[in-house]
Scaffold this motif. Structure first.
Motif: not given
Length: 364
Positions: A28, A30, A32
């Motif tokens: 993933d 994207e 954080q």
């Protein structure tokens, strides 16, 4: 997805956490991630070096004897929980994962009280106090050894293996040994006492050092930064053999492991995950100074399968170190048998399994 990972004190807690973060970012991009550790732990150097956002709280462990320090520890836990809640809120975390060590206590506890999905990962066959405590509050408990399941609530515990195993098998890099003063295409023995070093392993190696120069293979000896200067002094007295490289610490351990033929080391769970993933034969010297003698229990599965020679540190000396090394590297059939046995114990998909578990927690 926003993920907070916490764990510290030793490499055994830190490196699985980093391997999990790496897998999360791979699957993933994207996502954080934020790592919460302590200023004094090894994570304060290792995590920022890996380019991961890092925050700290102050926490210590309980003393086994009645002590005023335990009162301070309770205060630090409460203060750490309060600070962790702020980090969690400011980061807007979707999930919080603890990999052990004192620092995981207040962070995972804070998340559970905030109704944030939580999971802990236990690397050892016998869990530490922090994970035993947190298992009451966390939604999932992931373990590396089947023997660990008995210590946790059955309904929330899953066997995943250690995510560090996934990381080491993915290494496809150039041979790092020449950069460390060693040669390519020569059998290499890696001797390492863990992230902080180990005095008995140091002593055995130094005792063997005068005879090591006569061996046809080479040695990479990782002392731990605390012992490095003393070991270097002793090595100079022994003539500093050309087939020996002495280093205080190795930051690219997965690459080094991938180009080693035999390892002499403690029996920390993360180390065992790495070497079984690679099928690396081992000589294990479990530390007797750990909770519930868990390193001896960690090593038992490798000894039983034929993947490792296990020695207690009271019997270990330079002569035995050389005899065991010779027995493995002088016998290609034995090496291959140990290699196959180690691979049979590997859990190379551990990080992916953990990632799937995290996704399920977040989707609830």
């Amino acid at each position: 997805m926003k993920v907070i990972v916490t764990g510290g004190g030793t490499g055994g807690h830190i490196y699985p956490a980093l391997a999990l973060i790496k897998e999360i970012k791979r699957l993933d991009p994207e996502s954080q991630c934020l790592y919460i550790g302590t200023k004094k732990g090894l994570e304060s150097d290792i995590v920022p070096r890996a380019g991961i956002p890092f925050q700290t709280i102050e926490i210590t462990g309980f003393k086994r004897k009645i002590s005023f320090e335990n009162v301070k520890t309770i205060w630090r836990f409460l203060a750490g929980t309060k600070k962790a809640k702020k980090f969690i809120k400011d980061f807007q975390a979707d999930v919080v994962i603890g990999t052990g060590g004192y620092v995981a206590g207040p962070v995972v506890f804070a998340a559970a009280k905030m109704k944030i999905p939580t999971m802990i990962h236990e690397q050892n066959s016998v869990p530490g106090l922090t994970n035993k405590f947190l298992s009451r509050y966390t939604e999932k408990v992931a373990v590396s050894f089947a023997d660990s399941v008995q210590y946790f609530p059955k309904e929330k515990t899953i066997l995943t293996g250690n995510p560090r195993a996934s990381e080491v098998v993915q290494q496809k890099t150039a041979n790092p040994l020449p950069e460390l003063g060693l040669k390519e295409n020569i059998k290499t023995v890696l001797v390492v006492g863990g992230s902080r070093g180990a005095r008995p392993i140091n002593e055995a190696f130094l005792e063997a050092l005068p005879d090591i120069a006569e061996r046809k293979w080479q040695y990479l000896y990782v002392t731990g930064s605390v012992h490095y200067d003393k070991v270097m002094e002793e090595a100079k007295k022994a003539g500093s053999p050309e087939n020996v490289s002495i280093q205080p610490f190795i930051h690219n351990m997965p690459e080094v492991l991938a180009h080693s033929d035999l390892i002499v080391t403690r029996a920390g769970a993360t180390t065992l995950a790495e070497i079984t993933a690679l099928g690396l034969p081992s000589i294990l010297i479990p530390s007797p100074y750990v909770t519930n003698n868990h390193q001896e229990k960690n090593a038992q599965s490798l000894r039983t399968s034929g993947a490792a020679i296990v020695r207690n540190e009271q019997e270990m000396n330079g002569r035995l170190l050389l005899e065991d090394t010779d027995a493995v590297l002088n016998n290609e059939t034995k090496w291959k048998e140990m290699h196959s046995a180690a691979l049979s114990l590997a859990t190379p998909n551990a990080a992916e399994h953990l990632y799937d578990t995290i996704l399920n927690l977040v989707k609830r």
